[in-house]
Design an enzyme around this catalytic site. Structure first.
Site, short mmCIF file in Angstrom:
data_model
loop_
_atom_site.label_atom_id
_atom_site.label_comp_id
_atom_site.label_asym_id
_atom_site.label_seq_id
_atom_site.Cartn_x
_atom_site.Cartn_y
_atom_site.Cartn_z
N ARG A 1 0.72 -1.22 -0.13
CA ARG A 1 -0.05 -0.12 0.09
C ARG A 1 0.76 1.45 0.07
O ARG A 1 2.10 1.26 0.37
CB ARG A 1 -1.06 0.09 1.23
N LYS B 1 -9.10 -1.74 1.05
CA LYS B 1 -8.74 -1.16 1.94
C LYS B 1 -9.47 0.34 1.74
O LYS B 1 -9.93 0.84 2.81
CB LYS B 1 -7.12 -0.71 2.20
N HIS C 1 -10.91 -3.82 12.32
CA HIS C 1 -9.74 -4.39 11.58
C HIS C 1 -9.41 -5.63 12.17
O HIS C 1 -8.21 -5.66 13.12
CB HIS C 1 -8.47 -3.38 11.35
N SER D 1 -1.46 -6.08 9.40
CA SER D 1 -1.09 -7.19 8.45
C SER D 1 0.30 -7.87 8.75
O SER D 1 1.29 -7.16 9.11
CB SER D 1 -0.74 -6.36 6.98
N LYS E 1 -3.82 -12.68 11.93
CA LYS E 1 -4.90 -12.57 11.96
C LYS E 1 -5.63 -13.58 11.09
O LYS E 1 -6.11 -14.48 11.54
CB LYS E 1 -5.58 -11.17 11.32
N THR E 2 -4.89 -13.91 9.92
CA THR E 2 -5.29 -14.69 9.08
C THR E 2 -5.03 -16.09 9.37
O THR E 2 -5.73 -17.18 9.37
CB THR E 2 -5.00 -14.46 7.52
N ASP F 1 -10.04 -10.48 7.93
CA ASP F 1 -9.74 -9.27 8.01
C ASP F 1 -10.75 -8.01 8.43
O ASP F 1 -10.09 -7.01 9.32
CB ASP F 1 -9.08 -8.66 6.61
N ARG G 1 1.05 -12.47 -1.60
CA ARG G 1 -0.51 -12.47 -1.11
C ARG G 1 -1.38 -13.35 -2.20
O ARG G 1 -1.04 -13.63 -3.23
CB ARG G 1 -1.07 -11.14 -1.31
#
Length: 535
Positions: free
Chosen positions: A65, A206, A225, A243, A247-248, A262, A327
């Site tokens: 990003r 996002k 988030h 990120s 989390k994932t 997410d 990703r």
């Protein structure tokens, strides 16, 4: 009935709606099926098929990003509500219009791709959106990441927000005041998002997340988030973190059902996923460690910047030569047992994930309500390599609400919603360090994933609350002294350092950074401030 059964009717209606916005398009592909999109992507040489059947694409010079190139239009809707500053950059209505007018002219003769769908699995709180791309693979990304509609839902479809993304269109900084040629601009009054001069698809998802974070609090819905899953007994858990903090990985648990990886909202009825897919990091991905993500990499998935082995087109997940931020995007139903529609009850447990590059934070600690609000507003972690441009190794950062780049309102607004929800539903909150142990980055090592999973399990089933605790005086946290599946010495970070004096110095330094960072929030209650680290 699905959209591809009768696309022309919907395309005509969408063209009329776009004409009302003074957007004139030439050749348009509207809500194409996955096979059709994949064929077009290959024919247009935008990507190749890997040995897994997943599409492999490159995002060019931007592999993460560009937060410094993101703007919100400063107008009567946002002027007194957005928390302007280092995160939320203003741009004038006049300059937005200059960019938009040039962009409209730019796309008139382009072949474009449209996706109409939804953000939000809760019908009471979902947002109808339209995504327009000049790249077919960006449109496949949008189709897999957002919630896919049926034809019946689209017959009277009217988007509330439209996103226009053209990676071959550049801003002229000296004319419109942008920092560079790259831009991500949200206009809440016109309900438009413009993205240009970047091929990184994460900007699309996002941007929509940022919109939900602005509009939902007005409805009394807490935007988050976080990832979420549900146990066999119906117990919901949330995992907050930036990120790369896990989390994932941690929410993709074979013993629990995934709600989402997410972005979620928490309403009076429970929680709901914003998205219809997942966007997982896959650097160093191993089947034995993350089988659900591994098995989701198949036809219809989109791999970004994953290196393919010559001749075989087998993904080399250990190769970070293009970026550490490799990703894969895939629909939620690629995860066995995922909750669809992705809604669930009020969470019993919340876990804050931090990847501490100093290696001094406790592996797990239970938080009071005030402590949870403090650490939520602080959002301490380390930015991991590749997540943003210019980040080549972990770097400490404080990202309020564990997602500062996507939070238009002041952090205290979101924290107040968290505290209220905790009180209403008796939710327990834990802080877990998925970062370094035994020393800082370069000296210590990353926390063992098996240990982290064991700590998460003990938090979810309540075992961690039934053991004695040891108070960490510097961080003002209570650390459990034992946890099934984790060596006792690991639970106190000081024990893992060979040089205890160096640990104390590093811990005090980080505590001082917490205190300094929190000063920016201004008028915060004494109870919340006192729940933080002590220096």
């Amino acid at each position: 009935m699905l959209l591809e059964d009768n696309p022309k009717i919907i395309t005509t209606k969408s063209m009329i709606q776009l004409a009302e916005m003074d957007i004139k398009l030439g050749r348009v592909h509207h809500n194409l099926s996955v096979p059709l999109l994949v064929e077009l992507i290959i024919n247009r040489k935008e990507g190749i098929l890997s040995s897994t059947g997943a599409l492999s694409v490159k995002t060019g010079r931007f592999t993460g990003r560009s937060p410094d190139d993101k703007y919100i239009v400063d107008d009567e809707v946002t002027h007194d509500t957005v928390d302007w500053g280092k995160i939320n950059h203003p741009i004038s209505e006049e300059n937005f219009d200059k960019i938009f007018n040039r962009m409209k002219s730019h796309i008139e003769d382009k072949e474009l791709f449209i996706f109409d769908g939804f953000v939000g699995a809760d019908p009471e709180n979902r947002l109808p959106i339209r995504v327009i791309n000049n790249r077919a693979w960006h449109n496949l990304f949008a189709r897999q990441l957002f919630i896919r509609p049926t034809l019946e839902e689209l017959e009277n479809f009217k988007p509330e927000f439209t996103l226009l993304s053209c990676d071959d269109f550049a801003a002229i900084p000296e004319e419109v005041g942008t920092r560079t040629e790259t831009f991500i601009i949200i206009n809440f009054k016109k309900k438009l998002v413009l993205i240009g001069s970047t091929s990184y698809a994460g900007e699309i998802k996002k941007a929509m997340f940022s919109i939900m974070n602005f509009i939902l609090p007005r409805k009394g819905v807490f935007p988050m988030h976080c990832s979420a899953n549900v146990g066999k007994a119906g117990d919901t858990a949330l995992f907050f973190g930036l990120s790369g903090t896990g989390k994932t990985t941690l929410s993709a648990d074979p013993d629990r059902q995934l709600v989402g990886d997410d972005e979620h909202g928490w309403s009076d009825a429970g929680i709901f996923n914003f998205e219809g897919g997942c966007y997982a990091k896959c650097i160093n991905l191993k089947k034995e460690k993350e089988p659900q993500i591994w098995n989701a990499i198949r036809f219809g998935s989109v791999m970004e910047n994953v290196v393919m082995r010559d001749g075989t087109r087998e993904p080399d997940f250990d190769d970070g030569s293009l970026t550490e931020n490799t990703r894969v995007a895939y629909p939620l139903d690629y995860i066995d047992g995922a909750v669809i529609p992705s809604v669930a009850g009020h969470p019993k447990v919340i876990i804050f994930l931090t990847a501490d590059a100093f290696g001094v934070m406790p592996p797990i600690a239970k938080l009071t309500k005030e402590g949870a609000m403090y650490h939520f507003m602080s959002g301490y972690t380390s930015k991991l390599a590749g997540t943003e441009r210019g980040i080549t190794e972990p770097k400490e950062t404080f990202s309020q609400c564990f997602g500062a780049p996507f939070m238009p309102l002041h952090a205290s607004k979101y924290a107040a919603m968290l505290g209220k929800k905790m009180t209403e539903h008796g939710t327990r909150v834990y802080l877990i360090n998925t970062g370094w142990t035994g020393g800082p980055y370069g000296v210590g090592k990353r926390m063992n994933l098996a240990y982290t999973r064991a700590m998460v399990t003990a938090a979810l089933n309540g075992e961690i609350d039934r053991v004695p605790v040891k108070h960490h005086a510097i961080f003002n946290l209570d650390m459990p002294t034992s946890c099934p599946g984790v060596p006792d010495e690991v639970l106190d970070p000081r024990n893992t350092w060979s040089d205890k004096d160096s640990y104390d110095a590093a811990a005090k330094r980080l505590a001082a950074l917490f205190v300094k960072n929190f000063e920016k929030f201004g008028n915060v209650s004494k109870e919340i401030i006192e729940a933080g680290p002590k220096i």
